[in-house]
Design an enzyme around this catalytic site. Structure first.
Site, PDB file in Angstrom:
ATOM      1  CB  SER A  90       3.382  -5.385   4.979  1.00 16.04           C
ATOM      2  OG  SER A  90       2.607  -6.300   5.540  1.00 16.04           O
ATOM      3  CB  CYS A  94      -0.942   0.158   1.261  1.00 13.07           C
ATOM      4  SG  CYS A  94       0.020  -0.033   2.715  1.00 13.07           S
ATOM      5  CD  GLU A 100      -3.018   1.078  13.176  1.00 13.84           C
ATOM      6  OE1 GLU A 100      -2.868   0.287  12.213  1.00 13.84           O
ATOM      7  OE2 GLU A 100      -4.242   1.664  13.516  1.00 13.84           O
ATOM      8  CG  HIS A 120      -1.285  -4.395  15.527  1.00 12.67           C
ATOM      9  ND1 HIS A 120      -0.891  -3.111  14.935  1.00 12.67           N
ATOM     10  CD2 HIS A 120      -0.911  -5.136  14.286  1.00 12.67           C
ATOM     11  CE1 HIS A 120      -0.670  -3.191  13.859  1.00 12.67           C
ATOM     12  NE2 HIS A 120      -0.669  -4.561  13.475  1.00 12.67           N
TER      13      HIS A 120
HETATM   14  S1  SF4 Z   1       0.477   1.452   6.243  1.00 11.97           S
HETATM   15 FE1  SF4 Z   1      -1.327   0.426   7.179  1.00 11.97          FE
HETATM   16  S2  SF4 Z   1      -2.858   2.230   7.378  1.00 11.97           S
HETATM   17 FE2  SF4 Z   1      -1.197   2.866   6.152  1.00 11.97          FE
HETATM   18  S3  SF4 Z   1      -2.222   2.383   3.922  1.00 11.97           S
HETATM   19 FE3  SF4 Z   1      -0.874   0.886   4.468  1.00 11.97          FE
HETATM   20  S4  SF4 Z   1      -2.441  -0.561   5.526  1.00 11.97           S
HETATM   21 FE4  SF4 Z   1      -3.411   1.154   5.343  1.00 11.97          FE
END
Ligand code: SF4
Length: 314
Positions: free
Chosen positions: A266, A12, A126, A124
């Site tokens: 990821s 992402c 986050e 987690h």
């Molecule tokens: S790093 Fe996490 S919050 Fe940011 S876009 Fe990617 S999955 Fe979504």
């Protein structure tokens, strides 16, 4: 065998930014270079950077004073920033802007006197970072049962926020329970589950009826990757969450006609391609790429790196 490759899948915008930040920081500062927590939750990515001399730590006091540290895409609590400053660390903040958005909402709700119900998974990275923004005001809600059982004194002003990488369906169920029990509950102006998490789930949801088995490339500690495998299993399909295709027992793939392949936010595309190559070579699979949604999101590098690239060293 036919492979259906889900789109969107894999990296992402937040992960791209975090990885690029670490690569640029390596070029600028060399090693030793420290990262607080895993830069992203993916074993092959972390292993690659370890080989380049990057040191991943879970505690700021493991880092020698005066060193450079990157904060991971998952974000950090204010106490971590303070601990870094106390050690005179040069910090580069690679927190995903969509995580920062949730932090800001937590600060705003806390300032306005709300008690915040944070829907997410305990432990987690986050969630630890977000809760650290207002530890006195945030209560974690992990599932529907906790949403049913949690109580507050009469007159408590309540708001909810969510982790960015939850199952959209689970979050909706938990929020609807909370809304039923606490009709005055308020939420974020724009939902917290990020576009990447939503889009990868949408693609699996749409394609999974055609599949006999699902392969999700991603690590076991990657929340959004785990949700993709769960989503497939909840629809009655066997699903394997693996870092590499070699982790799947060959017997699990034999006899299946249609394999859906996706990857968490990821997981590197290289791992997907290795998986495809293996299935093509071993089972004579054909490959169909299926686009469920287009993505065109990009996040800039952290300002600390942008300033250096512009020749401003502070
Ligand atoms: S790093 Fe996490 S919050 Fe940011 S876009 Fe990617 S999955 Fe979504």
């Amino acid at each position: 065998m036919k492979i259906i490759l889900a789109n969107p899948r894999g990296f992402c915008a937040g992960v791209n930014m975090a990885i690029e930040s670490l690569e640029r920081a390596l070029e600028i500062y060399g090693t030793p270079l420290y990262v607080y927590h895993e830069i992203v939750h993916n074993r092959p990515v972390v292993e690659r950077f370890k080989k380049l001399g990057v040191v991943f730590v879970d505690h700021i006091d493991e880092i020698p004073p005066g060193s450079t540290v990157l904060y991971s895409a998952h974000g950090v609590a204010p106490v971590i920033r303070a601990a870094s400053a106390a050690r005179r660390l040069q910090a580069i903040d690679a927190t995903c802007p969509l995580v920062t958005k949730v932090h800001k909402e937590a600060v705003r709700f806390a300032r306005e006197g709300y008690t915040i119900l944070l829907i997410g998974h305990e432990g987690h990275d986050e969630v630890i970072g977000t809760m650290g923004e207002a530890p006195e005001n945030i209560v974690l809600v992990q599932d529907e049962q906790e949403a049913e059982n949690i109580t507050f004194p009469e007159g408590t002003r309540l708001a909810y926020l969510t982790q960015t990488t939850l199952s959209v369906e689970d979050a909706e169920r938990i929020i609807s329970i909370l809304r039923r029990r606490f009709p005055h509950l308020v939420g974020p102006a724009k939902e917290d589950i990020c576009y990447a998490t939503q889009n990868r789930q949408e693609a699996v949801r749409e394609i999974v009826p055609e599949a006999d088995v699902v392969i999700v490339l991603g690590s076991q500690n990657s929340s959004n990757s785990m949700r993709l495998a769960e989503l497939a299993r909840m629809r009655g399909k066997p699903a394997y969450l693996v870092d590499r295709v070699s982790e799947i027992p060959e017997s699990a793939l034999q006899g299946h006609e249609t394999v859906l392949i996706t990857a968490g936010a990821s997981a590197p595309e290289e791992m997907v391609q290795q998986c495809v190559d293996y299935l093509v070579a071993r089972f004579g699979a054909t490959v169909e790429s299926r686009v469920v949604r287009e993505e065109n999101v990009h996040f800039p590098l952290p300002k600390e790196l942008r300033l250096i690239e512009r020749g401003v060293t502070g």
